[in-house]
Design a protein around this motif. Structure first.
Motif, PDB file in Angstrom:
ATOM      1  N   TYR A  58     -33.075  18.936  59.975  1.00  0.00           N
ATOM      2  CA  TYR A  58     -32.392  19.934  60.803  1.00  0.00           C
ATOM      3  C   TYR A  58     -30.940  19.526  61.027  1.00  0.00           C
ATOM      4  CZ  TYR A  58     -31.576  22.845  64.999  1.00  0.00           C
ATOM      5  OH  TYR A  58     -31.087  23.735  65.932  1.00  0.00           O
ATOM      6  N   HIS A  59     -30.733  18.258  61.361  1.00  0.00           N
ATOM      7  CA  HIS A  59     -29.367  17.784  61.596  1.00  0.00           C
ATOM      8  C   HIS A  59     -28.606  17.547  60.307  1.00  0.00           C
ATOM      9  CE1 HIS A  59     -29.338  17.348  65.970  1.00  0.00           C
ATOM     10  NE2 HIS A  59     -30.604  16.998  65.877  1.00  0.00           N
ATOM     11  N   TRP A 108     -25.225  26.931  59.449  1.00  0.00           N
ATOM     12  CA  TRP A 108     -25.467  27.220  60.862  1.00  0.00           C
ATOM     13  C   TRP A 108     -25.735  28.715  61.039  1.00  0.00           C
ATOM     14  CZ3 TRP A 108     -27.039  25.040  65.057  1.00  0.00           C
ATOM     15  CH2 TRP A 108     -26.970  25.748  66.238  1.00  0.00           C
ATOM     16  N   PRO A 109     -26.784  29.144  61.756  1.00  0.00           N
ATOM     17  CA  PRO A 109     -27.775  28.213  62.316  1.00  0.00           C
ATOM     18  C   PRO A 109     -28.672  27.640  61.228  1.00  0.00           C
ATOM     19  CG  PRO A 109     -28.455  30.464  62.698  1.00  0.00           C
ATOM     20  CD  PRO A 109     -27.070  30.551  62.113  1.00  0.00           C
ATOM     21  N   PRO A 110     -29.238  26.455  61.444  1.00  0.00           N
ATOM     22  CA  PRO A 110     -30.107  25.852  60.427  1.00  0.00           C
ATOM     23  C   PRO A 110     -31.297  26.755  60.111  1.00  0.00           C
ATOM     24  CG  PRO A 110     -29.526  24.260  62.125  1.00  0.00           C
ATOM     25  CD  PRO A 110     -29.077  25.591  62.622  1.00  0.00           C
ATOM     26  N   ASP A 111     -31.714  26.743  58.875  1.00  0.00           N
ATOM     27  CA  ASP A 111     -32.855  27.543  58.429  1.00  0.00           C
ATOM     28  C   ASP A 111     -34.133  26.736  58.703  1.00  0.00           C
ATOM     29  OD1 ASP A 111     -34.813  29.007  57.172  1.00  0.00           O
ATOM     30  OD2 ASP A 111     -33.627  29.411  55.369  1.00  0.00           O
ATOM     31  N   LEU A 112     -34.890  27.142  59.718  1.00  0.00           N
ATOM     32  CA  LEU A 112     -36.085  26.387  60.099  1.00  0.00           C
ATOM     33  C   LEU A 112     -37.144  26.417  59.009  1.00  0.00           C
ATOM     34  CD1 LEU A 112     -36.440  27.401  63.868  1.00  0.00           C
ATOM     35  CD2 LEU A 112     -35.252  25.437  62.880  1.00  0.00           C
ATOM     36  N   ASP A 113     -37.194  27.506  58.230  1.00  0.00           N
ATOM     37  CA  ASP A 113     -38.184  27.591  57.153  1.00  0.00           C
ATOM     38  C   ASP A 113     -37.931  26.542  56.072  1.00  0.00           C
ATOM     39  OD1 ASP A 113     -39.460  29.699  58.399  1.00  0.00           O
ATOM     40  OD2 ASP A 113     -38.279  31.227  57.357  1.00  0.00           O
ATOM     41  N   GLU A 114     -36.648  26.211  55.877  1.00  0.00           N
ATOM     42  CA  GLU A 114     -36.303  25.238  54.848  1.00  0.00           C
ATOM     43  C   GLU A 114     -36.780  23.830  55.200  1.00  0.00           C
ATOM     44  OE1 GLU A 114     -34.806  25.568  51.823  1.00  0.00           O
ATOM     45  OE2 GLU A 114     -35.038  27.727  52.088  1.00  0.00           O
ATOM     46  N   LEU A 115     -37.071  23.610  56.465  1.00  0.00           N
ATOM     47  CA  LEU A 115     -37.462  22.271  56.895  1.00  0.00           C
ATOM     48  C   LEU A 115     -38.835  21.867  56.383  1.00  0.00           C
ATOM     49  CD1 LEU A 115     -36.215  22.327  60.610  1.00  0.00           C
ATOM     50  CD2 LEU A 115     -34.972  21.660  58.553  1.00  0.00           C
ATOM     51  N   GLU A 116     -39.619  22.839  55.928  1.00  0.00           N
ATOM     52  CA  GLU A 116     -40.970  22.535  55.445  1.00  0.00           C
ATOM     53  C   GLU A 116     -40.961  21.949  54.036  1.00  0.00           C
ATOM     54  OE1 GLU A 116     -43.351  26.004  55.787  1.00  0.00           O
ATOM     55  OE2 GLU A 116     -43.010  26.262  57.940  1.00  0.00           O
ATOM     56  N   ALA A 117     -39.910  22.229  53.277  1.00  0.00           N
ATOM     57  CA  ALA A 117     -39.844  21.734  51.892  1.00  0.00           C
ATOM     58  C   ALA A 117     -39.301  20.307  51.863  1.00  0.00           C
ATOM     59  CB  ALA A 117     -38.946  22.645  51.053  1.00  0.00           C
ATOM     60  N   GLU A 118     -39.780  19.526  50.892  1.00  0.00           N
ATOM     61  CA  GLU A 118     -39.271  18.158  50.763  1.00  0.00           C
ATOM     62  C   GLU A 118     -37.782  18.171  50.444  1.00  0.00           C
ATOM     63  OE1 GLU A 118     -39.631  14.984  47.322  1.00  0.00           O
ATOM     64  OE2 GLU A 118     -41.471  14.930  48.550  1.00  0.00           O
ATOM     65  N   ASP A 154     -20.730  18.691  73.674  1.00  0.00           N
ATOM     66  CA  ASP A 154     -20.958  19.740  74.674  1.00  0.00           C
ATOM     67  C   ASP A 154     -21.014  21.122  74.045  1.00  0.00           C
ATOM     68  OD1 ASP A 154     -18.317  20.071  74.006  1.00  0.00           O
ATOM     69  OD2 ASP A 154     -17.516  19.862  76.034  1.00  0.00           O
ATOM     70  N   ASP A 155     -21.086  21.168  72.709  1.00  0.00           N
ATOM     71  CA  ASP A 155     -21.194  22.424  71.958  1.00  0.00           C
ATOM     72  C   ASP A 155     -22.545  22.438  71.258  1.00  0.00           C
ATOM     73  OD1 ASP A 155     -21.086  24.558  70.203  1.00  0.00           O
ATOM     74  OD2 ASP A 155     -19.117  24.044  69.377  1.00  0.00           O
ATOM     75  N   ALA A 156     -23.431  23.332  71.691  1.00  0.00           N
ATOM     76  CA  ALA A 156     -24.809  23.351  71.177  1.00  0.00           C
ATOM     77  C   ALA A 156     -24.888  23.568  69.675  1.00  0.00           C
ATOM     78  CB  ALA A 156     -25.609  24.435  71.894  1.00  0.00           C
ATOM     79  N   SER A 157     -23.853  24.139  69.081  1.00  0.00           N
ATOM     80  CA  SER A 157     -23.900  24.431  67.640  1.00  0.00           C
ATOM     81  C   SER A 157     -23.558  23.223  66.778  1.00  0.00           C
ATOM     82  CB  SER A 157     -22.944  25.579  67.308  1.00  0.00           C
ATOM     83  OG  SER A 157     -21.596  25.174  67.468  1.00  0.00           O
ATOM     84  N   GLN A 158     -23.064  22.159  67.378  1.00  0.00           N
ATOM     85  CA  GLN A 158     -22.639  20.991  66.614  1.00  0.00           C
ATOM     86  C   GLN A 158     -23.804  20.022  66.425  1.00  0.00           C
ATOM     87  OE1 GLN A 158     -19.425  20.665  65.238  1.00  0.00           O
ATOM     88  NE2 GLN A 158     -19.451  22.812  65.899  1.00  0.00           N
TER      89      GLN A 158
END
Length: 572
Positions: A348-349, A354-364, A511-515
């Motif tokens: 994710y980091h 941005w915003p990060p693609d949460l679906d992509e986190l499942e792939a190696e 202090d910036d949630a998008s960073q």
């Protein structure tokens, strides 16, 4: 079968696991640790509060404390990294390796329960029971806090209505109402409308109960007398000359303390494997100090060889405040700290979009994992500054590949040169945390040179800038709005020699949630500073932190239901 070999479909739901667990009477659970049935105020068979007279007895009989292990995490993602699961699982794992251990965590707030997170008391085979009760009304602590907070607000407005003998400046009232629910429309309100019989009109608003100073007061008080002293000095408003008006000035100390009489007693329940767990207090780490009550920590530390306790959100918030605030007030030192990380949080980091693609986190994606190391590295560095041994806990999920896990372990061992252990406590219970527990035993027995990051007698600006630059990675600090005036006024009032409690987004080290990752080349923006005199620290508001969250577009509540047989679904 390990977590890596299981699929999500093969693991029952948290509710199914909780319902199938064999639990013992809470008196039987705590008896081996030195708590007797007469020491408990029972709430049925599986919940209890520890009586205050029992706490005094324990203080007199057991002066030595067990080793303190703090659980914190890297910057969290919307998916959750398993910090509480790790805390609960570690308590079970320590007892599996014959180390006498107790767990201490915070109580869930109804706001997040019905908002984004759902239940908040662990999960899988590392959860505290009875899960439904803990996530809902439990023993009534949150309701008592809400009532006590609003009683002070009511007495304050009543004083203004009936003569205002203290010359309270109506536009300088600093005590909003509280509600234990995410209700954004109540952030800014106008009260007293409807004519003279209704009261004096003024702007007001609501905060989440977990953000109330009373929550911090409850979690830092060591007994009834201390509780009353802390309530008495809470600043609720200022008079026309700018002098503080306290809760004691309006006669609210006694009645507020009465409402908190039972809430002060720590709650004790059990994990799935029968480890006693203290679940007490619930300040958030992004707007308060973010740990369970000191009184629960104290009792648990007296009764065990190892206390496993948790700090909220990432190390930049919960752990920093634990080290700089909680340890000072509780006169304690952590012997080891474990930093919870996950492969998907690293990915994710490590994503560039941005915003990060949460679906992509499942792939190696080993490259994304490695790009996310900068966030992990920053948190490890944060913790090492306090002189406490660090162990990275890699909370493994079923979709994590061996290559991804190996990359993390290799990085921790060879680049960071810190202890690291894979953890599968969600799927395997205490057994899945044995390696982590053994590493923490070694760490806790090693040399520790714990020191808070700053001296309390340093200037307000110095303390803020120390946290901003050394923990958050900022280049410096800018003070906006009336923050400069706040510093001058608070210094003149004698509030400069207390710790600071930073109110900052938990989504980023900045202090910036998008960073994401470990942002560089930025400046921390401070908008307001105010005293939490009852708690004993200054609150520093940065950027746009909200003290009353709202529900998301698809709240967790929408998927919850109560069935005809009394069972619930969707709560966790």
């Amino acid at each position: 079968m390990t977590a890596a070999e299981k699929t999500d479909q093969s693991i029952p739901t948290d509710y199914e696991i909780a319902q199938s667990a064999e639990t013992s009477h809470i008196a039987d659970v705590v008896e081996p640790f030195g708590l007797l049935r007469d020491d408990l105020q029972l709430f049925g068979e599986h919940k209890a509060k520890v009586k205050l007279e029992a706490i005094e007895r324990i203080r007199e009989e057991r002066t030595a404390d067990g080793k303190l292990v703090l659980v914190t995490g890297m910057t969290p993602t919307p998916l959750g990294e398993g910090k509480t699961v790790t805390t609960v699982g570690l308590g079970q794992a320590f007892n599996q390796i014959d180390k006498n251990a107790l767990v201490a965590i915070r109580e869930p707030s109804l706001g997040p329960v019905f908002g984004v997170k759902g239940g908040a008391a662990g999960g899988g085979y590392s959860q505290v029971l009875p899960m439904e009760d803990i996530n809902l009304h439990f023993t009534g602590d949150l309701h008592a806090l809400t009532s006590a907070h609003n009683l002070i607000a009511t007495m304050l407005d009543n004083h203004i209505k009936h003569g205002n003998e203290l010359d309270i400046a109506v536009n300088w009232v600093n005590w909003p109402r509280a509600i234990d629910m995410n209700d954004r429309v109540l952030r800014e309100t106008v009260i007293g409308l409807g004519g003279d019989v209704t009261g004096v009109p003024r702007q007001d608003g609501f905060i989440l109960t977990a953000a109330s100073e009373l929550m911090a007061v409850l979690c830092l008080a060591d007994g009834i007398d201390d509780l009353k002293e802390r309530i008495a000095r809470i600043i609720v408003a200022y008079d026309d000359d700018g002098d503080p008006i306290t809760a004691d000035d309006i006669g609210a100390t006694g009645p507020a303390a009465i409402l908190l009489k039972d809430a002060l007693k720590p709650n004790v329940v059990q994990t799935i494997e029968g480890t006693p767990a203290f679940v007490h207090g619930g300040p958030f780490a992004n707007i308060a100090h973010g740990t369970n009550s000191l009184i629960a920590d104290e009792v648990a530390a007296h009764l065990s060889d190892y206390l496993i306790t948790e700090a909220g959100f990432g190390s930049d918030l919960g752990a920093e405040k634990f080290m700089n605030i909680v340890c000072r007030f509780g006169e304690m030192e952590p012997d080891a700290v474990t930093l919870v990380a996950s492969v998907r949080a690293l990915k994710y980091h490590g994503q560039e979009m941005w915003p990060p693609d949460l679906d992509e986190l499942e792939a190696e994606d080993v490259d994304a994992v490695e790009k996310g190391f900068e966030n992990l590295d920053a948190h490890v560095s944060n913790l090492q500054q306090f002189g406490v041994p660090v162990v990275v806990a890699l909370n493994r999920f079923p979709d994590d590949s061996d290559a991804e896990v190996d990359a993390v372990i290799d990085h921790c061992e060879n680049e960071l040169e810190v202890r690291v252990a894979e953890s599968t406590v969600f799927s395997d219970g205490g057994e899945g945390g044995i390696d982590l527990a053994e590493n923490l035993v070694d760490a806790a027995e090693s040399e520790s040179t714990f020191e808070p990051l700053y001296d309390v007698d340093a200037s307000i600006k110095s303390k803020i800038e120390t946290v901003a630059t050394e923990i958050y990675g900022a280049d410096g600090v800018e003070y906006h709005s009336d923050a400069e005036d706040d510093i001058e006024r608070l210094t003149n009032l004698g509030f400069d020699e207390v710790p600071i409690c930073m109110s900052k987004t938990f989504h980023s080290l900045s202090d910036d949630a998008s960073q994401k990752g470990a942002p560089e080349g930025w400046t921390l923006e401070v908008n307001e500073i105010y005293p939490s005199a009852g708690a004993g620290f200054l609150v520093v508001l940065t950027a746009d932190v909200l003290t009353l969250p709202g529900l998301p577009a698809e709240p967790a509540a929408a998927e919850m239901d109560l069935h005809s047989d009394g069972s619930v679904s969707g709560l966790f």
